[in-house]
Design an enzyme around this catalytic site. Structure first.
Site, PDB file in Angstrom:
ATOM      1  N   GLU A 283      -4.070   0.434  -6.283  1.00  0.00           N
ATOM      2  CA  GLU A 283      -3.119  -0.646  -6.543  1.00  0.00           C
ATOM      3  C   GLU A 283      -3.148  -0.978  -8.032  1.00  0.00           C
ATOM      4  OE1 GLU A 283      -0.216  -2.083  -6.099  1.00  0.00           O
ATOM      5  OE2 GLU A 283      -0.830  -2.151  -3.990  1.00  0.00           O
TER       6      GLU A 283
ATOM      7  N   CYS B 150       0.858  -1.184   0.000  1.00  0.00           N
ATOM      8  CA  CYS B 150       0.000   0.000   0.000  1.00  0.00           C
ATOM      9  C   CYS B 150       0.891   1.230   0.000  1.00  0.00           C
ATOM     10  CB  CYS B 150      -0.918   0.008   1.217  1.00  0.00           C
ATOM     11  SG  CYS B 150      -2.047   1.434   1.232  1.00  0.00           S
TER      12      CYS B 150
END
Length: 242
Positions: free
Chosen positions: A110, A2
């Site tokens: 992502e 992340c």
């Protein structure tokens, strides 16, 4: 992993959602896309002050770092802390017991690899419009202003089903805490086994969609950065995701 977050909630909205006090003078802009590699300040709650909303800088500076030069060198490597090794890694083991934090967000980004091309996705919780990543933190004197600052890492876990499909290379995801576990995450009396049991893939409802390819250069972007984008290369899998 992340490294890219979305925090479009205001301090007041976060405060109301998580029952937190807002210190005088605390404010931050809406962050529709922010990269951890810029070490931004994000809204957090710390285990040492669990009822207050605070700001902390992404990129943990371990307690044993002794110079500003070393601090700058390590921060890009401590944006995330793997749940499987967090109790052993020198950068994280001093924090995970007593110094855990919540990092508040409304989504994250992502990339999915298809062939030789990566496609960014915006990912969010359907059951929590504002949610909390589980993290760890440290205080360090080595900030840009040379004042004491709080720095943090976001804990990561193996991916759940949705994130396995999107983050299809390393198959990781940030630790997203169910709302009813957020206060417990800040409890400094938790044992290591209790902490470990909380570090697991999110089981709540999540959603995702592809977004523009120029995402990484859009830290100053507005809400359009979250707009869905249709890529022909992804059409054959969209039905299985959403």
């Amino acid at each position: 992993m992340c490294f890219h977050a979305n925090v479009k909630a205001s301090a007041q909205q976060i405060s109301e959602r998580f029952d937190l006090q807002i210190p005088m003078g605390l404010h931050f802009p809406k962050l529709f896309h922010v990269s951890g590699f810029r070490f931004p300040n994000l809204p957090v709650a710390l285990s040492e002050a669990p009822t207050k909303l605070n700001l902390a800088a992404w990129g943990l500076i371990p307690s044993w770092v002794k110079s500003a030069e070393d601090a700058r060198a390590i921060r890009s490597k401590t944006l995330n802390a793997r749940s499987e090794s967090i109790f052993e890694k020198a950068s994280f083991r001093d924090s995970v017991g007593p110094q855990r934090c919540l990092i508040f967000a409304t989504g994250f980004f992502e990339w999915k690899l298809v062939g030789k091309k990566k496609f960014p996705h915006f990912i969010y919780c359907k059951d929590q419009s504002i949610f909390a990543f589980g993290g760890i933190y440290q205080k360090s004197p080595f900030s840009e202003e040379n004042n004491l600052s709080v720095t943090f890492s976001i804990v990561t876990t193996p991916a759940n089903e949705l994130m396995e499909d999107i983050h299809n290379t390393k198959k990781r995801m940030p630790l997203i805490l169910p709302f009813d576990q957020t206060k417990a995450w800040l409890d400094q009396s938790l044992s290591n086994s209790n902490i470990q049991s909380m570090m697991k893939p999110y089981e709540g409802k999540m959603g995702a969609h592809p977004v523009a390819l120029n995402l990484k250069s859009s830290d100053a972007a507005g809400p359009e950065v979250m707009n869905p984008v249709n890529y022909p290369e992804l059409n054959f899998i969209q039905g299985s995701l959403f």
